[in-house]
Design a protein around this motif. Structure first.
Motif, PDB file in Angstrom:
ATOM      1  N   ALA A 257      19.006  23.477  39.281  1.00 35.05           N
ATOM      2  CA  ALA A 257      19.819  24.379  39.983  1.00 35.05           C
ATOM      3  C   ALA A 257      19.651  23.792  41.486  1.00 35.05           C
ATOM      4  O   ALA A 257      20.613  23.870  42.282  1.00 35.05           O
ATOM      5  N   ILE A 258      18.454  23.413  41.713  1.00 37.56           N
ATOM      6  CA  ILE A 258      18.278  23.026  43.246  1.00 37.56           C
ATOM      7  C   ILE A 258      19.120  21.522  43.278  1.00 37.56           C
ATOM      8  O   ILE A 258      19.811  21.361  44.439  1.00 37.56           O
ATOM      9  N   TYR A 259      18.987  20.499  42.521  1.00 41.62           N
ATOM     10  CA  TYR A 259      19.828  19.399  42.739  1.00 41.62           C
ATOM     11  C   TYR A 259      21.379  19.658  42.722  1.00 41.62           C
ATOM     12  O   TYR A 259      22.092  18.851  43.437  1.00 41.62           O
ATOM     13  N   ALA A 260      21.711  20.558  42.000  1.00 45.22           N
ATOM     14  CA  ALA A 260      23.169  20.651  42.076  1.00 45.22           C
ATOM     15  C   ALA A 260      23.751  21.405  43.225  1.00 45.22           C
ATOM     16  O   ALA A 260      24.756  21.202  43.263  1.00 45.22           O
ATOM     17  N   LEU A 281      10.951  20.689  45.749  1.00 41.32           N
ATOM     18  CA  LEU A 281      11.170  21.538  46.875  1.00 41.32           C
ATOM     19  C   LEU A 281      11.537  20.821  48.150  1.00 41.32           C
ATOM     20  O   LEU A 281      12.110  21.168  49.199  1.00 41.32           O
ATOM     21  N   LEU A 282      11.117  19.419  48.352  1.00 41.13           N
ATOM     22  CA  LEU A 282      11.610  18.780  49.540  1.00 41.13           C
ATOM     23  C   LEU A 282      12.917  18.605  49.516  1.00 41.13           C
ATOM     24  O   LEU A 282      13.777  18.661  50.643  1.00 41.13           O
ATOM     25  N   ALA A 284      15.190  20.466  48.347  1.00 39.49           N
ATOM     26  CA  ALA A 284      15.828  21.766  48.859  1.00 39.49           C
ATOM     27  C   ALA A 284      15.457  21.923  50.412  1.00 39.49           C
ATOM     28  O   ALA A 284      16.258  22.335  51.032  1.00 39.49           O
ATOM     29  N   ALA A 285      14.461  21.673  50.785  1.00 40.17           N
ATOM     30  CA  ALA A 285      13.985  21.814  52.016  1.00 40.17           C
ATOM     31  C   ALA A 285      14.667  20.983  52.926  1.00 40.17           C
ATOM     32  O   ALA A 285      15.529  21.597  54.130  1.00 40.17           O
ATOM     33  N   LEU A 286      14.865  19.606  52.873  1.00 41.80           N
ATOM     34  CA  LEU A 286      15.697  18.645  53.597  1.00 41.80           C
ATOM     35  C   LEU A 286      17.316  18.962  53.573  1.00 41.80           C
ATOM     36  O   LEU A 286      18.128  18.412  54.411  1.00 41.80           O
ATOM     37  N   ARG A 287      17.663  19.840  52.629  1.00 35.11           N
ATOM     38  CA  ARG A 287      19.206  19.954  52.432  1.00 35.11           C
ATOM     39  C   ARG A 287      19.328  21.466  52.759  1.00 35.11           C
ATOM     40  O   ARG A 287      20.640  21.893  52.650  1.00 35.11           O
ATOM     41  N   GLU A 288      18.402  22.012  53.449  1.00 35.48           N
ATOM     42  CA  GLU A 288      18.677  23.638  53.697  1.00 35.48           C
ATOM     43  C   GLU A 288      19.214  24.208  52.705  1.00 35.48           C
ATOM     44  O   GLU A 288      19.944  25.126  53.033  1.00 35.48           O
ATOM     45  N   VAL A 289      18.747  24.308  51.454  1.00 33.85           N
ATOM     46  CA  VAL A 289      19.281  25.000  50.400  1.00 33.85           C
ATOM     47  C   VAL A 289      17.943  26.073  50.243  1.00 33.85           C
ATOM     48  O   VAL A 289      16.844  25.935  49.901  1.00 33.85           O
ATOM     49  N   ASP A 290      18.644  27.444  50.031  1.00 31.26           N
ATOM     50  CA  ASP A 290      17.696  28.758  50.285  1.00 31.26           C
ATOM     51  C   ASP A 290      17.486  28.934  48.726  1.00 31.26           C
ATOM     52  O   ASP A 290      18.431  28.951  48.028  1.00 31.26           O
ATOM     53  N   ILE A 291      16.256  29.178  48.463  1.00 29.40           N
ATOM     54  CA  ILE A 291      15.722  29.650  47.215  1.00 29.40           C
ATOM     55  C   ILE A 291      15.402  31.190  47.222  1.00 29.40           C
ATOM     56  O   ILE A 291      14.595  31.333  48.061  1.00 29.40           O
ATOM     57  N   ARG A 292      16.048  32.016  46.610  1.00 25.14           N
ATOM     58  CA  ARG A 292      15.997  33.382  46.565  1.00 25.14           C
ATOM     59  C   ARG A 292      15.457  33.894  45.260  1.00 25.14           C
ATOM     60  O   ARG A 292      16.102  33.634  44.324  1.00 25.14           O
ATOM     61  N   GLY A 293      14.722  34.885  45.379  1.00 26.08           N
ATOM     62  CA  GLY A 293      14.271  35.680  44.091  1.00 26.08           C
ATOM     63  C   GLY A 293      15.117  36.929  43.750  1.00 26.08           C
ATOM     64  O   GLY A 293      15.759  37.324  44.760  1.00 26.08           O
ATOM     65  N   VAL A 294      15.019  37.402  42.831  1.00 26.05           N
ATOM     66  CA  VAL A 294      15.499  38.653  42.330  1.00 26.05           C
ATOM     67  C   VAL A 294      14.428  39.540  41.469  1.00 26.05           C
ATOM     68  O   VAL A 294      13.862  38.872  40.655  1.00 26.05           O
ATOM     69  N   PHE A 295      14.267  40.644  41.811  1.00 29.94           N
ATOM     70  CA  PHE A 295      13.585  41.552  40.904  1.00 29.94           C
ATOM     71  C   PHE A 295      14.203  42.905  40.662  1.00 29.94           C
ATOM     72  O   PHE A 295      14.636  43.726  41.571  1.00 29.94           O
TER      73      PHE A 295
END
Length: 354
Positions: A257-260, A281-282, A284-295
């Protein structure tokens, strides 16, 4: 009215029983429902097989079931919005206090929330069940009980797509084509996603995904590398997707998911996997990919009902098996084996229709 209240009760890990319970009396702000259709969720099966999900542990007998619709048979003294005979869909999460989360509209995050079939709170896989009237939503005549019950999983899709920011023209990757992946597909399309790739190990589930509107079903094999899969997704779309909705919880799939996801994009984590998960994580961070949770979800039932009533979304094909309440153990076995997509239990002896 019937006098018996057959209920599906989990006593402890692996110990699922059908037993009679007293018919509850609704409080002033509650309604008593004759349950009609209740779906079996992966979480119900997980509690049965493992006795716990994370920190939620089954310590005393608990009625299962939280994907539900039924008919109002008794109304509490203070209830204004419902009357006897109303057909309703049940939102299983009811906040117990007006805390900061409730006030800000994120009541799903309230630590003290009541939630059906999450220990120690009883669910609604039974003949009669009482619930807060404010969290029972009237169904229009053209929406069936089963569609009403499917609002619960559909709500997960709505909340995930809202968190992801799906809008007109979005390109989306959905990892996993189980019931939740499929509702995310339906909602993403309804919200305007132009292209959706959906991946799964199961060819059968991808056939269903294609029928429900997926543009690119992607068959995954165990052992496929996350970066290689990400490249395949880019190849199908001609560019990386704006958004990835991860519905499996499997570590390698979260990595994919992150790489894609394209730089500046969003990854939403819906699937629940291991407490500790290794991710790039790096990257995602370096490409400003936001990771969001869902509850779970909040404020989704009105939108879901509008989507179903207007026929913008069709959840009916998700139901592949139906069992009368008396055959609940068999229904749970069928779900555990991964047969079909959504299995529906019919709780009203006099009306087994959808």
């Amino acid at each position: 009215m019937e006098k018996e209240n057959l209920s599906v009760v989990l006593h402890s890990q692996g110990d699922l029983r059908l037993e009679q319970r007293p018919i509850p009396e609704p409080g002033p702000n509650e309604v008593l429902l004759q349950m009609h259709s209740v779906g079996i969720c992966g979480s119900d099966v997980h509690y049965w097989q493992n006795g716990r999900i994370g920190d939620f542990v089954v310590k005393k007998p608990m009625v299962l079931g939280h994907e539900a619709a039924g008919r109002v048979v008794k109304v509490g003294s203070a209830v204004k919005n419902l009357k006897e005979g109303d057909r309703v869909a049940v939102e299983p999460g009811v906040p117990r206090e007006m805390d900061e989360f409730f006030k800000s509209g994120n009541y799903n995050l309230s630590p003290t929330i009541f939630f059906c079939a999450t220990p120690p709170d009883d669910g609604n896989l039974c003949r009669f069940y009482k619930h807060s009237a404010n969290f029972c939503y009237k169904l229009p005549d053209n929406v069936t009980y089963e569609e009403g019950a499917l609002i619960e999983p559909l709500s997960v899709g709505i909340h995930a797509c809202r968190r992801a920011g799906v809008t007109l023209g979005s390109s989306v990757l959905i990892c996993g084509a189980g019931p939740i992946g499929l509702v995310c597909l339906l909602v993403a399309k309804a919200m305007g996603a132009s292209q959706v790739v959906i991946s799964d190990l199961s060819a059968d589930r991808l056939v269903m995904a294609k029928e429900l509107g997926a543009d690119f079903p992607l068959t995954v094999k165990r052992g496929d590398g996350p970066e290689e899969l990400a490249k395949r997704v880019e190849g199908l779309l001609g560019a990386q997707p704006h958004i990835t909705i991860e519905c499996t919880g499997v570590e390698s799939s979260v990595q994919t998911a992150i790489y894609a996801t394209r730089p500046g994009g969003v990854v939403v984590l819906v699937g629940l996997g291991a407490a500790m998960t290794t991710i790039p994580l790096l990257n995602a961070a370096l490409r400003e990919v936001d990771i969001r949770g869902v509850f779970r979800y909040c404020n989704t039932w009105p939108m879901a009902i509008a989507m179903l009533a207007s026929k913008k979304v069709n959840v009916a094909p998700l139901v592949t098996h139906r069992f009368p309440l008396e055959q609940a153990v068999q229904a749970f076995e069928t779900t555990r084996k991964g047969q079909g997509v959504k299995i529906m239990l019919k709780c009203d002896k006099t009306d087994q229709n959808p």
